[in-house]
Design a protein around this motif. Sequence first.
Motif, PDB file in Angstrom:
ATOM      1  N   THR A   1      56.930  34.309 -34.912  1.00 24.78           N
ATOM      2  CA  THR A   1      56.753  34.038 -33.500  1.00 24.78           C
ATOM      3  C   THR A   1      55.662  34.982 -33.017  1.00 24.78           C
ATOM      4  OG1 THR A   1      59.083  33.458 -33.319  1.00 24.78           O
ATOM      5  CG2 THR A   1      57.943  34.001 -31.270  1.00 24.78           C
ATOM      6  N   PHE A   2      54.785  34.475 -32.178  1.00 26.88           N
ATOM      7  CA  PHE A   2      53.661  35.309 -31.744  1.00 26.88           C
ATOM      8  C   PHE A   2      53.408  35.144 -30.256  1.00 26.88           C
ATOM      9  CE2 PHE A   2      51.874  31.200 -32.694  1.00 26.88           C
ATOM     10  CZ  PHE A   2      50.967  30.995 -31.670  1.00 26.88           C
ATOM     11  N   ARG A   3      52.655  36.075 -29.726  1.00 26.73           N
ATOM     12  CA  ARG A   3      52.132  36.021 -28.361  1.00 26.73           C
ATOM     13  C   ARG A   3      50.735  36.608 -28.437  1.00 26.73           C
ATOM     14  NH1 ARG A   3      53.822  35.039 -23.541  1.00 26.73           N
ATOM     15  NH2 ARG A   3      56.024  35.085 -24.025  1.00 26.73           N
ATOM     16  N   ASP A   4      49.756  35.812 -28.017  1.00 28.90           N
ATOM     17  CA  ASP A   4      48.388  36.306 -27.998  1.00 28.90           C
ATOM     18  C   ASP A   4      47.692  35.812 -26.734  1.00 28.90           C
ATOM     19  OD1 ASP A   4      47.712  33.646 -28.475  1.00 28.90           O
ATOM     20  OD2 ASP A   4      47.261  33.961 -30.590  1.00 28.90           O
ATOM     21  N   LYS A   5      46.376  35.935 -26.692  1.00 27.83           N
ATOM     22  CA  LYS A   5      45.663  35.582 -25.463  1.00 27.83           C
ATOM     23  C   LYS A   5      45.731  34.085 -25.151  1.00 27.83           C
ATOM     24  CE  LYS A   5      41.086  35.395 -27.643  1.00 27.83           C
ATOM     25  NZ  LYS A   5      39.780  36.040 -27.655  1.00 27.83           N
ATOM     26  N   TRP A   6      46.139  33.256 -26.120  1.00 35.60           N
ATOM     27  CA  TRP A   6      46.264  31.823 -25.888  1.00 35.60           C
ATOM     28  C   TRP A   6      47.684  31.411 -25.539  1.00 35.60           C
ATOM     29  CZ3 TRP A   6      43.307  33.664 -30.028  1.00 35.60           C
ATOM     30  CH2 TRP A   6      41.943  33.516 -29.847  1.00 35.60           C
ATOM     31  N   GLY A   7      48.614  32.342 -25.567  1.00 34.05           N
ATOM     32  CA  GLY A   7      49.990  32.019 -25.231  1.00 34.05           C
ATOM     33  C   GLY A   7      50.958  32.447 -26.310  1.00 34.05           C
ATOM     34  N   ALA A   8      52.150  31.875 -26.260  1.00 32.35           N
ATOM     35  CA  ALA A   8      53.197  32.215 -27.223  1.00 32.35           C
ATOM     36  C   ALA A   8      53.506  30.995 -28.066  1.00 32.35           C
ATOM     37  CB  ALA A   8      54.442  32.680 -26.486  1.00 32.35           C
ATOM     38  N   GLY A   9      53.999  31.251 -29.257  1.00 28.12           N
ATOM     39  CA  GLY A   9      54.330  30.123 -30.112  1.00 28.12           C
ATOM     40  C   GLY A   9      54.998  30.553 -31.404  1.00 28.12           C
ATOM     41  N   ARG A  10      55.196  29.598 -32.227  1.00 24.67           N
ATOM     42  CA  ARG A  10      55.783  29.789 -33.549  1.00 24.67           C
ATOM     43  C   ARG A  10      54.785  29.238 -34.547  1.00 24.67           C
ATOM     44  NH1 ARG A  10      59.861  32.683 -35.923  1.00 24.67           N
ATOM     45  NH2 ARG A  10      60.787  31.535 -37.647  1.00 24.67           N
ATOM     46  N   MET A  11      54.585  29.921 -35.655  1.00 22.52           N
ATOM     47  CA  MET A  11      53.639  29.438 -36.645  1.00 22.52           C
ATOM     48  C   MET A  11      54.157  29.661 -38.049  1.00 22.52           C
ATOM     49  SD  MET A  11      50.485  32.091 -36.807  1.00 22.52           S
ATOM     50  CE  MET A  11      50.605  33.689 -37.555  1.00 22.52           C
ATOM     51  N   VAL A  12      53.577  28.898 -38.951  1.00 21.44           N
ATOM     52  CA  VAL A  12      53.854  29.075 -40.370  1.00 21.44           C
ATOM     53  C   VAL A  12      52.506  29.328 -41.046  1.00 21.44           C
ATOM     54  CG1 VAL A  12      53.712  26.592 -40.907  1.00 21.44           C
ATOM     55  CG2 VAL A  12      54.945  28.112 -42.444  1.00 21.44           C
ATOM     56  N   THR A  13      52.475  30.284 -41.929  1.00 20.44           N
ATOM     57  CA  THR A  13      51.292  30.498 -42.747  1.00 20.44           C
ATOM     58  C   THR A  13      51.684  30.167 -44.176  1.00 20.44           C
ATOM     59  OG1 THR A  13      51.796  32.858 -42.930  1.00 20.44           O
ATOM     60  CG2 THR A  13      50.210  32.228 -41.265  1.00 20.44           C
ATOM     61  N   VAL A  14      50.863  29.342 -44.803  1.00 20.83           N
ATOM     62  CA  VAL A  14      51.121  28.885 -46.161  1.00 20.83           C
ATOM     63  C   VAL A  14      49.942  29.320 -47.020  1.00 20.83           C
ATOM     64  CG1 VAL A  14      51.646  26.892 -47.614  1.00 20.83           C
ATOM     65  CG2 VAL A  14      52.339  26.891 -45.207  1.00 20.83           C
ATOM     66  N   PRO A  15      50.061  30.462 -47.652  1.00 16.89           N
ATOM     67  CA  PRO A  15      48.926  30.954 -48.446  1.00 16.89           C
ATOM     68  C   PRO A  15      48.740  30.136 -49.718  1.00 16.89           C
ATOM     69  CG  PRO A  15      50.790  32.401 -48.718  1.00 16.89           C
ATOM     70  CD  PRO A  15      51.197  31.364 -47.711  1.00 16.89           C
ATOM     71  N   ALA A  16      47.506  29.974 -50.096  1.00 12.25           N
ATOM     72  CA  ALA A  16      47.195  29.261 -51.332  1.00 12.25           C
ATOM     73  C   ALA A  16      45.935  29.868 -51.929  1.00 12.25           C
ATOM     74  CB  ALA A  16      46.968  27.781 -51.043  1.00 12.25           C
ATOM     75  N   VAL A  17      45.852  29.780 -53.218  1.00 15.93           N
ATOM     76  CA  VAL A  17      44.656  30.243 -53.894  1.00 15.93           C
ATOM     77  C   VAL A  17      44.016  29.013 -54.509  1.00 15.93           C
ATOM     78  CG1 VAL A  17      43.723  31.672 -55.737  1.00 15.93           C
ATOM     79  CG2 VAL A  17      45.668  32.491 -54.396  1.00 15.93           C
ATOM     80  N   ASP A  18      42.818  28.690 -54.038  1.00 22.78           N
ATOM     81  CA  ASP A  18      42.078  27.564 -54.604  1.00 22.78           C
ATOM     82  C   ASP A  18      41.204  28.077 -55.730  1.00 22.78           C
ATOM     83  OD1 ASP A  18      43.177  25.811 -52.852  1.00 22.78           O
ATOM     84  OD2 ASP A  18      41.474  25.779 -51.487  1.00 22.78           O
TER      85      ASP A  18
END
Length: 169
Positions: A152-169
């Motif tokens: 969950t985050f709050r930044d200059k664009w607002g608040a929200g929930r995010m998922v980060t899916v790391p991958a190595v290409d």
Amino acid sequence: MAGKWSWGLKLRTILVLVMTFLVGITAATFSMVIYERQKQTLLEGIDSKLLAVAQSARTLLPADFHDRIENKSSVSSDDYLRIVDKYNKLSLKAGLQYIWSVMIADDALVFTTGTSTSKNVKNGDHALFFDVHSNPAAYAESFKSMEIQHSTFRDKWGAGRMVTVPAVD
């Protein structure tokens, strides 16, 4: 007799107050437990949806998309706008605010895909290809562990929930 009556009244009053306090504490405790369970269930549903959309977004890219990226000119403007348009449509269909991907290049976190704020690519209100992301710290743990991260985050664009899916290409 008056003293006995007074003592009994005080005892009853104390018992009623103690019982009221205990009922209040019990109700508050159960309310918090129910709230936390519902919150957790809601977050699990949101996280599941975010992960499914992230995986769908990845399928919209050419198989070797990130492998070909070396610098700002690695993807043409027209190709990038087509990706933004696809991501806009997916974002609208899924009811999400943004979908994007980033990568580390030259020690900076840069956008490799994104969506428009208005979800209309013609408005130009999207991150440009290879724009430097303003909050690289949000991705640090995911890149370090190479594991999916929900936050969950709050930044200059607002608040929200995010998922980060790391991958190595």
